[in-house]
Write an enzyme that holds these catalytic residues in place. Structure first.
Site, PDB file in Angstrom:
ATOM      1  N   TYR A 124       0.383  -1.788  -1.739  1.00 40.11           N
ATOM      2  CA  TYR A 124       0.733  -2.141  -3.105  1.00 40.11           C
ATOM      3  C   TYR A 124      -0.472  -3.181  -3.538  1.00 40.11           C
ATOM      4  O   TYR A 124      -0.757  -3.337  -4.959  1.00 40.11           O
ATOM      5  CB  TYR A 124       1.839  -3.318  -3.261  1.00 40.11           C
ATOM      6  N   LYS A 191       6.158  -1.432  11.236  1.00 40.84           N
ATOM      7  CA  LYS A 191       5.772   0.005  11.944  1.00 40.84           C
ATOM      8  C   LYS A 191       4.669  -0.304  12.739  1.00 40.84           C
ATOM      9  O   LYS A 191       3.684   0.372  12.754  1.00 40.84           O
ATOM     10  CB  LYS A 191       5.539   1.025  10.893  1.00 40.84           C
ATOM     11  N   ASP A 225      11.983   1.816  10.636  1.00 38.17           N
ATOM     12  CA  ASP A 225      13.039   3.220  10.133  1.00 38.17           C
ATOM     13  C   ASP A 225      14.169   2.684  10.714  1.00 38.17           C
ATOM     14  O   ASP A 225      15.146   3.075  10.548  1.00 38.17           O
ATOM     15  CB  ASP A 225      12.421   4.262  10.822  1.00 38.17           C
ATOM     16  N   ASP A 249       9.980  -3.665  -0.543  1.00 39.29           N
ATOM     17  CA  ASP A 249      10.031  -2.575  -1.910  1.00 39.29           C
ATOM     18  C   ASP A 249      11.501  -1.650  -1.563  1.00 39.29           C
ATOM     19  O   ASP A 249      12.420  -1.869  -2.259  1.00 39.29           O
ATOM     20  CB  ASP A 249       8.999  -2.051  -2.376  1.00 39.29           C
TER      21      ASP A 249
END
Ligand code: NAD
Length: 362
Positions: A124, A191, A225, A249
């Site tokens: 972002y 991640k 995930d 987000d």
């Protein structure tokens, strides 16, 4: 006590949800002087920018703002005003409580978790290189030279910076929030198995910060995930969850879907100096100007704002009125009628707002 609050109405449905919010805050008994300032595409012609300096100045001066959503052109045009506001004012925390509202058609009855999203970096950050540009070519060359990896020459590139500084302050906020609000556990989502130098660093900082709270707040980490799958399966296993920017987000909308939709998901962007309260949702252009938008998310954001400025009684009045109107189910907007699979006629944005006000002033 009188408070001066900056109001950025936004655009699209923001114009309607902001008007509704203003009416509800006034009906709560809060003594507010509104300083209304513009932002977004409509400013371009007059000010030559979608984010005029006077708007930033008003937030800096009043320290607290409430904001409706602002449209960002997709793919081309100016960068997000929402992101620019957070960056300019260093609003590094995005705080989004996700709480079930009986009558809103949520998939679960007792969702009660808090999303803490880092607001200043990650993908972002807006550091991007256009396909075919000389800068992209240099970066592609650098990656090749250093053995970092091969990037196809016809690539556009976005950079994902994750720093110790930003990770440390958002994680500290997460733990402090947990302590201050009687929350038992902080989860860090990442991640790190794939992005070792960015998400891996975030996780390393998370573990270090967690040590300082050992025995007071429980800590765990989840790969993003797997986190998403677990969230959908059983949201009750999460309490406070801290995310790097982009995952936060996406998880915000996912979590909003669990409680009945974006129409009821509030939020705040908080820094050391100022705070801007705003719903999670965007400007929903297909509903704009039709009086069909659900203003609840911005209204609950306003209740968070009132709590932030110490007007707890007024905030409580708003929260109780929202709970009552939803529990009765007579005046809810079309998104909630859909979420509850009800064929009863939907209330307009203004009818719903009036029902809340009637509830507070009866
Ligand atoms: P969105 O959140 O505006 O809308 C997605 C869908 O959710 C809508 O089509 C609508 O069906 C539903 N919805 C959302 N809010 C609702 C409400 N209050 N009442 C009833 N239904 C509601 O997402 P989008 O369509 O991806 O984005 C539209 C624009 O908003 C884009 O330009 C985007 O960049 C911008 N945006 C702004 C903000 C912000 O101002 N902070 C946040 C997200 C998106």
């Amino acid at each position: 006590m009188q408070h001066t609050i900056t109001l950025i109405p936004g655009d699209g449905i923001g114009l309607e949800t902001s008007a509704a919010t203003k009416r509800v805050v006034e009906a709560s008994g809060a003594d507010i002087v509104w300083e209304e300032v513009p932002a977004g595409e409509a400013c371009l012609e007059t000010y030559g920018t979608p984010l005029p300096e006077q708007t930033l100045e008003a937030v800096r001066r009043n320290k607290v703002a409430i904001k409706g959503p602002i449209t960002t052109p997709v793919g081309t045009g100016f960068r997000s005003v929402n992101v620019a506001l957070r960056k300019e004012l260093d609003l590094y925390v995005c705080l989004r409580p996700v709480v079930s509202l009986p009558g809103a058609g949520g998939r679960y009855e007792n969702v009660d978790l808090v999303i803490v999203r880092e607001n200043s970096e990650d993908l972002y950050a807006g550091i991007e290189f256009e396909k075919g540009s000389a800068e992209a070519a240099r970066l592609i060359e650098l990656c090749k030279e250093t053995g970092a990896g091969v990037i196809r020459p016809d690539s556009g590139i976005s950079i994902k910076p994750i720093s110790v500084t930003a990770s440390e302050r958002i994680l500290r906020f997460g733990f402090e929030y947990a302590l201050a609000n009687g929350r038992a556990k902080v989860t860090a989502a990442h991640k790190a198995n794939i992005m070792k130098y960015s998400d891996g660093l975030f996780l390393q900082v998370a573990r270090e910060v967690a040590q300082r709270y050992e025995g007071r707040v429980e800590f765990e980490d989840r790969i993003i995930d797997a986190f998403c799958m677990n969230l959908v399966k059983d949201p009750s296993q999460f309490d406070v969850v801290v995310f790097p920017n982009l995952y936060g987000d996406i998880a915000s909308d996912l979590a909003a879907g669990l409680i009945g939709g974006l129409g009821i998901a509030p939020g705040a962007n908080i820094g050391d100096e100022c705070a801007i309260f705003e719903p999670v949702h965007g400007s929903a252009p297909k509903h704009a100007g039709k009086n069909t938008a659900n203003p609840t998310a911005q209204i609950i954001s306003a209740a968070m704002m009132l709590e932030h400025i110490g007007e707890r009684e007024c905030a409580k009045r708003i929260r109780e009125a929202v709970a009552e109107v939803y529990a009765r189910g007579e005046h809810v907007t079309q998104d909630i009628r859909r979420a509850t699979a009800s064929e009863k006629p939907a209330a307009s944005c203004t009818e719903f707002t009036q029902a809340l006000i009637d509830c507070m002033t009866k």
